[in-house]
Write an enzyme that holds these catalytic residues in place. Structure first.
Site, PDB file in Angstrom:
ATOM      1  N   GLY A 278       0.778  -1.230   0.000  1.00  0.00           N
ATOM      2  CA  GLY A 278       0.000   0.000   0.000  1.00  0.00           C
ATOM      3  C   GLY A 278       0.807   1.276   0.000  1.00  0.00           C
ATOM      4  N   GLU A 320       4.685  -6.142   1.419  1.00  0.00           N
ATOM      5  CA  GLU A 320       4.170  -6.568   0.120  1.00  0.00           C
ATOM      6  C   GLU A 320       3.926  -5.397  -0.826  1.00  0.00           C
ATOM      7  OE1 GLU A 320       1.610 -10.357   1.787  1.00  0.00           O
ATOM      8  OE2 GLU A 320       0.626  -8.396   1.745  1.00  0.00           O
ATOM      9  N   PRO A 321       4.977  -4.681  -1.205  1.00  0.00           N
ATOM     10  CA  PRO A 321       4.757  -3.557  -2.128  1.00  0.00           C
ATOM     11  C   PRO A 321       4.461  -4.057  -3.545  1.00  0.00           C
ATOM     12  CG  PRO A 321       7.113  -3.899  -1.782  1.00  0.00           C
ATOM     13  CD  PRO A 321       6.392  -4.873  -0.880  1.00  0.00           C
ATOM     14  N   GLY A 322       3.458  -3.483  -4.174  1.00  0.00           N
ATOM     15  CA  GLY A 322       3.183  -3.779  -5.574  1.00  0.00           C
ATOM     16  C   GLY A 322       3.410  -2.510  -6.365  1.00  0.00           C
ATOM     17  N   ARG A 323       2.484  -1.565  -6.174  1.00  0.00           N
ATOM     18  CA  ARG A 323       2.531  -0.269  -6.845  1.00  0.00           C
ATOM     19  C   ARG A 323       3.900   0.424  -6.689  1.00  0.00           C
ATOM     20  NH1 ARG A 323      -2.202   2.787  -6.856  1.00  0.00           N
ATOM     21  NH2 ARG A 323      -2.826   1.378  -5.204  1.00  0.00           N
ATOM     22  N   TYR A 364     -11.424   5.025  -9.355  1.00  0.00           N
ATOM     23  CA  TYR A 364     -10.978   5.584  -8.070  1.00  0.00           C
ATOM     24  C   TYR A 364     -10.857   7.103  -8.101  1.00  0.00           C
ATOM     25  CZ  TYR A 364      -9.103   0.794  -7.649  1.00  0.00           C
ATOM     26  OH  TYR A 364      -8.929  -0.557  -7.638  1.00  0.00           O
ATOM     27  N   CYS A 391     -17.358   4.183 -25.639  1.00  0.00           N
ATOM     28  CA  CYS A 391     -18.702   4.761 -25.687  1.00  0.00           C
ATOM     29  C   CYS A 391     -19.207   4.971 -24.275  1.00  0.00           C
ATOM     30  CB  CYS A 391     -19.630   3.819 -26.440  1.00  0.00           C
ATOM     31  SG  CYS A 391     -19.084   3.628 -28.118  1.00  0.00           S
TER      32      CYS A 391
HETATM   33  C1  LIG Z   1      -3.067  -5.122  -3.046  1.00  0.00           C
HETATM   34  C2  LIG Z   1      -2.291  -5.733  -1.968  1.00  0.00           C
HETATM   35  C3  LIG Z   1      -0.937  -5.427  -1.831  1.00  0.00           C
HETATM   36  C4  LIG Z   1      -0.219  -4.448  -2.713  1.00  0.00           C
HETATM   37  O1  LIG Z   1      -0.715  -3.165  -2.608  1.00  0.00           O
HETATM   38  P1  LIG Z   1       0.085  -1.951  -3.310  1.00  0.00           P
HETATM   39  O2  LIG Z   1      -0.787  -0.778  -3.070  1.00  0.00           O
HETATM   40  O3  LIG Z   1       0.225  -2.296  -4.749  1.00  0.00           O
HETATM   41  O4  LIG Z   1       1.411  -1.863  -2.630  1.00  0.00           O
HETATM   42  C5  LIG Z   1      -0.231  -6.060  -0.837  1.00  0.00           C
HETATM   43  N1  LIG Z   1      -0.815  -6.960  -0.009  1.00  0.00           N
HETATM   44  C6  LIG Z   1      -2.124  -7.279  -0.117  1.00  0.00           C
HETATM   45  C7  LIG Z   1      -2.698  -8.267   0.795  1.00  0.00           C
HETATM   46  C8  LIG Z   1      -2.894  -6.679  -1.088  1.00  0.00           C
HETATM   47  O5  LIG Z   1      -4.197  -6.992  -1.182  1.00  0.00           O
END
Ligand SMILES: *Cc1c(COP(=O)(O)O)cnc(C)c1O
Length: 463
Positions: A278, A320-323, A364, A391
């Site tokens: 997050g 758990e970084p994604g973004r 969002y 559309c």
């Molecule tokens: C979505 C999610 C993430 C990644 O969130 P980011 O905003 O991309 O860092 C990590 N852990 C869990 C459990 C998630 O659902």
């Protein structure tokens, strides 16, 4: 004020909301380093390049729209997270942000672990050779088949999300003659988003087991009794696009409180704590994200302090970084199709993609930046809205941005920070074909996810 709450009315053109783009940037040709991938530069001829390749050449070779991903930047960010947390913690990349086999290989090479939350993501990870023990499996409604497959493959952990799932995972593990490592996902009553967090009453959601009312403690009790499970820790994920660490502070305090109660009741100290992802990135020049080393330092200090107070050994931390890893590494390259100036309002710029390649603005109210990238321009800035070809009047890619007044059909524009939750959330709305992901590195470009074709579309339609 929450940035997602800013008013966006038709009178935006002359009454710009406070704290937003109150004035156009001094020079529209300047690329803000914060929002663009590391190797993006504008050359003397005005053309922007990435990984040493001009966008005009990328457009010619791969077409538009296309997601252009800076591989060196991806690897650098992954490495920065890994290094910041060090050998005593684990970094799991959240695959849902963007997953492909090339990405899995980069993560493997850079020493990161991987979160998946569906059979499809698991299959992608395994087919690219990610060792199963470095995969964590998430989700609030994993199917029996997905659970069976994850355990058979030997995933390192399953994050269980409900009382039913505790039993399902235990049974599946036993039937396979295994003992599955699990974490229990709890909700701690904290919701963090951007510059704010709400510290109460956020247990009203589908994920996790509430800490409140002793439910999480009861889940732990049940998990500890089941032979098929090895309970290794507690998981908490509090939100997305977070800049402020205070939400993590409250969450860690509450998770450690549960660990203390578990020790007191069962005499066990669980070895791991997962604080989720997050962490925010810069979508516009207004955003100021923190560096991984600052985040690592802050989170480690918070957990260590809380554990000292509770007289617990500090558990192994995972994040758990994604973004924060993939988001800034890619931009979407579009060709301008039409330019429609609306007197006293704004100029509508239509591109050859839209909500099918970036749903975040519609979903969002997300904010993005945009720049003219196929040439420089000295024309005056004009307030623009970048829209797609769908559309649907809500088909907006960039709600408010300044672009040069001489913008014309055929120009290439790029929207930065689209590496996360764009390709992974892309759709075929209007039977539009999903764009490719092109990875660039050291003067070379290669497709890592190819563009969809009409054949792809028709193959699913069995007539
Ligand atoms: C979505 C999610 C993430 C990644 O969130 P980011 O905003 O991309 O860092 C990590 N852990 C869990 C459990 C998630 O659902």
């Amino acid at each position: 004020m929450s940035r997602s709450a800013h008013p966006a009315g038709p009178r935006h053109a002359d009454v710009l909301p406070e704290g937003h783009y109150s004035a156009p940037p001094a020079d529209l040709n300047v690329l803000d380093r914060k929002v663009w991938a590391q190797t993006v530069t504008r050359a003397d001829d005005g053309v922007v390049s990435v990984g040493g390749i001009p966008v005009t050449r990328l457009a010619e070779e791969f077409g538009t729209p296309a997601y252009i991903l800076d591989e060196a930047d991806f690897r650098a960010r992954a490495r920065a997270w890994r290094t910041a947390f060090g050998p005593d913690a684990d970094v799991f990349y959240a695959g849902k942000a963007f997953l492909s086999r090339a990405v899995v290989r980069w993560l493997d090479e850079e020493g990161l672990n991987l979160d998946v939350c569906s059979g499809g993501e698991l299959a992608t990870a395994l087919s690219a050779g990610m060792p199963a023990e470095r995969i964590a499996f998430h989700g609030n409604n994993k199917s029996g088949e997905e659970i069976h497959r994850a355990i058979s493959a030997g995933v390192g952990r399953i994050v269980v999300d409900s009382f039913q799932e505790i039993v399902r995972v235990a049974h599946a593990a036993q039937s396979l003659g295994k003992r599955q490592k699990v974490q229990i996902r709890i909700t701690v009553g904290v919701e963090a988003h951007t510059h704010e967090f709400i510290a109460t009453a956020h247990e009203d959601q589908k994920f996790g087991i509430p800490l409140a009312g002793g439910q999480a403690a009861e889940a732990v009790r049940r998990a500890l009794q089941l032979d098929g499970l090895e309970l290794i820790g507690i998981h908490s994920h509090i939100g997305s696009q977070i800049f402020d660490m205070s939400g993590f502070e409250v969450a860690a305090h509450r998770v450690v409180g549960l660990l203390r109660d578990i020790r007191d009741e069962h005499g066990v100290e669980l070895p791991e704590i997962d604080l989720g992802g997050g962490l925010g990135i810069a979508y516009t020049s207004d955003d100021d994200p923190r560096e991984p080393h600052e985040i690592a330092k802050a989170l480690t200090e918070i957990v260590t302090r809380e554990c000292e107070n509770a007289r617990l050994r500090t558990p192994r931390i995972s994040v758990e970084p994604g973004r924060a890893i993939v988001g800034p590494t890619a931009f979407t390259l579009y060709e301008v199709g039409t330019v429609k100036p609306l007197e006293g309002l704004r100029t509508y710029v239509s591109v050859d993609g839209g909500m099918s390649d970036n749903i975040r603005t519609a979903l969002y109210d997300a904010e993005y930046s945009v720049a003219l990238v196929s040439r420089a321009s000295d024309a005056a800035p004009t307030l623009a809205r970048v829209v797609g070809k769908h559309c649907e009047s809500g088909d907006i890619v960039v709600k408010d941005a300044f672009l040069p007044a001489d913008l014309a059909p055929g120009d290439l524009i790029a929207v930065p920070a689209t590496g996360a939750y764009c390709r992974s959330m892309a759709s075929n709305y209007n039977h539009v074909l999903r764009p490719p992901v092109v990875a660039v590195e050291g003067g070379a470009a290669r497709v890592i996810v190819r563009r969809e074709t009409e054949e792809d579309l028709l193959r699913l339609d069995v007539g």
